[in-house]
Design a protein around this motif. Structure first.
Motif, PDB file in Angstrom:
ATOM      1  N   GLN A  25       5.552   0.760  -8.755  1.00  0.00           N
ATOM      2  CA  GLN A  25       5.108   1.305 -10.035  1.00  0.00           C
ATOM      3  C   GLN A  25       4.137   2.468  -9.828  1.00  0.00           C
ATOM      4  O   GLN A  25       4.200   3.485 -10.535  1.00  0.00           O
ATOM      5  CB  GLN A  25       4.449   0.210 -10.868  1.00  0.00           C
ATOM      6  CG  GLN A  25       4.032   0.654 -12.266  1.00  0.00           C
ATOM      7  CD  GLN A  25       3.339  -0.456 -13.029  1.00  0.00           C
ATOM      8  OE1 GLN A  25       2.743  -1.346 -12.437  1.00  0.00           O
ATOM      9  NE2 GLN A  25       3.420  -0.408 -14.348  1.00  0.00           N
ATOM     10  N   GLY A  28       6.044   5.517  -8.843  1.00  0.00           N
ATOM     11  CA  GLY A  28       6.715   6.077 -10.016  1.00  0.00           C
ATOM     12  C   GLY A  28       5.772   6.859 -10.905  1.00  0.00           C
ATOM     13  O   GLY A  28       6.098   7.965 -11.372  1.00  0.00           O
ATOM     14  N   SER A  31       4.862  10.119  -9.181  1.00  0.00           N
ATOM     15  CA  SER A  31       5.986  11.060  -9.206  1.00  0.00           C
ATOM     16  C   SER A  31       6.122  11.719 -10.568  1.00  0.00           C
ATOM     17  O   SER A  31       6.310  12.940 -10.668  1.00  0.00           O
ATOM     18  CB  SER A  31       7.284  10.330  -8.839  1.00  0.00           C
ATOM     19  OG  SER A  31       7.206   9.783  -7.544  1.00  0.00           O
TER      20      SER A  31
END
Length: 268
Positions: A25, A28, A31
């Motif tokens: 997580q 993510g 990113s």
């Protein structure tokens, strides 16, 4: 009860799964943070902010880059000379210094130095703006905080890191010259000839590619930790800013070294 927990395989599986999902997580979120920040660069009225951060990240880091680059080159010249002299190969000192600086030490040490000076400041500044609700105020006024605070720093880092890396390399060459030629008496013509003939365009491009990768890593990690300071579970307020700054610097340095290996493996 305690022994049943220790010997329960599902307990360790759940613990590992939770850690893995939290890590996934986090990757993510980082990113997406990077993608939206890069997209914010290509908007109107960003040039002035980008130039302001280029001055802070790049120009104000010149002195520390020159100092570290000079003594890195001098130490390399000293160590490599006494290694090469055992094999009667002191004439290739220029090649050894040039390739070491351009391929590895130049990009890596420049990134670490800029992280310590400018990266920590980025995290602290954005973190203070977060805990004092200045970022919330920007959002209330209809200003995209990520585009206003993060995107210019990201672009400025991508511009500044390659230039600072080139400066580090040049000063490092001078440091190697001072040690090898001035102090140890090697021929200056042989030093510069080996330096020039050994460094190819592929080596230079590899060093600059690394510097751009390091710029993205440092600016993203530092801005991300500052931007989400208020979400830290271990502290709040001024202490959270300090811990976020520490985390940003450590994470940046670790990922600089990891990405250095990854990029090198692709370029070899």
């Amino acid at each position: 009860m305690k022994n049943s927990v220790v010997h329960n395989p599902m307990f360790f599986l759940n613990l590992f799964g939770k850690k893995f999902l939290n890590t996934l997580q986090s990757f993510g979120k980082i990113s997406l943070f990077l993608v939206f920040s890069v997209a914010g660069i290509f908007t109107k009225k960003q040039l002035k902010n980008i130039l302001r951060h280029v001055y802070y990240i790049g120009v104000r880091s010149i002195s520390i880059v020159i100092l570290v680059g000079l003594f890195t080159g001098m130490v390399l010249g000293l160590q490599l000379y006494y290694t090469l002299v055992k094999f009667g190969s002191t004439g290739v000192l220029g090649s050894a210094i040039g390739l070491t600086l351009v391929r590895e030490l130049g990009p890596v040490l420049t990134a670490i130095m800029v992280t310590a000076r400018a990266g920590s400041a980025m995290t602290t500044e954005i973190g203070i703006q977060r805990i004092t609700e200045q970022i919330d105020a920007l959002f209330t006024m209809g200003v995209n905080p990520r585009r206003y605070l993060v995107s210019p720093r990201l672009a400025a880092s991508v511009i500044s890191f390659p230039i600072l890396t080139a400066l580090f390399d040049l000063v490092g060459f001078l440091g190697g010259y001072l040690t090898g030629v001035v102090l140890l008496g090697l021929d200056s013509g042989a030093y510069f000839y080996r330096l020039q003939s050994s460094i190819t365009l592929v080596d230079l491009n590899g060093g600059f590619i690394k510097s751009v990768v390091f710029a993205l890593i440092v600016s993203t990690a530092c801005c991300y930790n500052g931007y989400y300071t208020h979400l830290r579970a271990d502290s709040f307020g001024a202490k959270a800013v300090g811990l976020s700054t520490t985390t940003a610097v450590v994470v940046s340095c670790v990922w600089i070294l990891i990405s250095d290996y990854v990029v090198t493996s692709f370029l070899m």
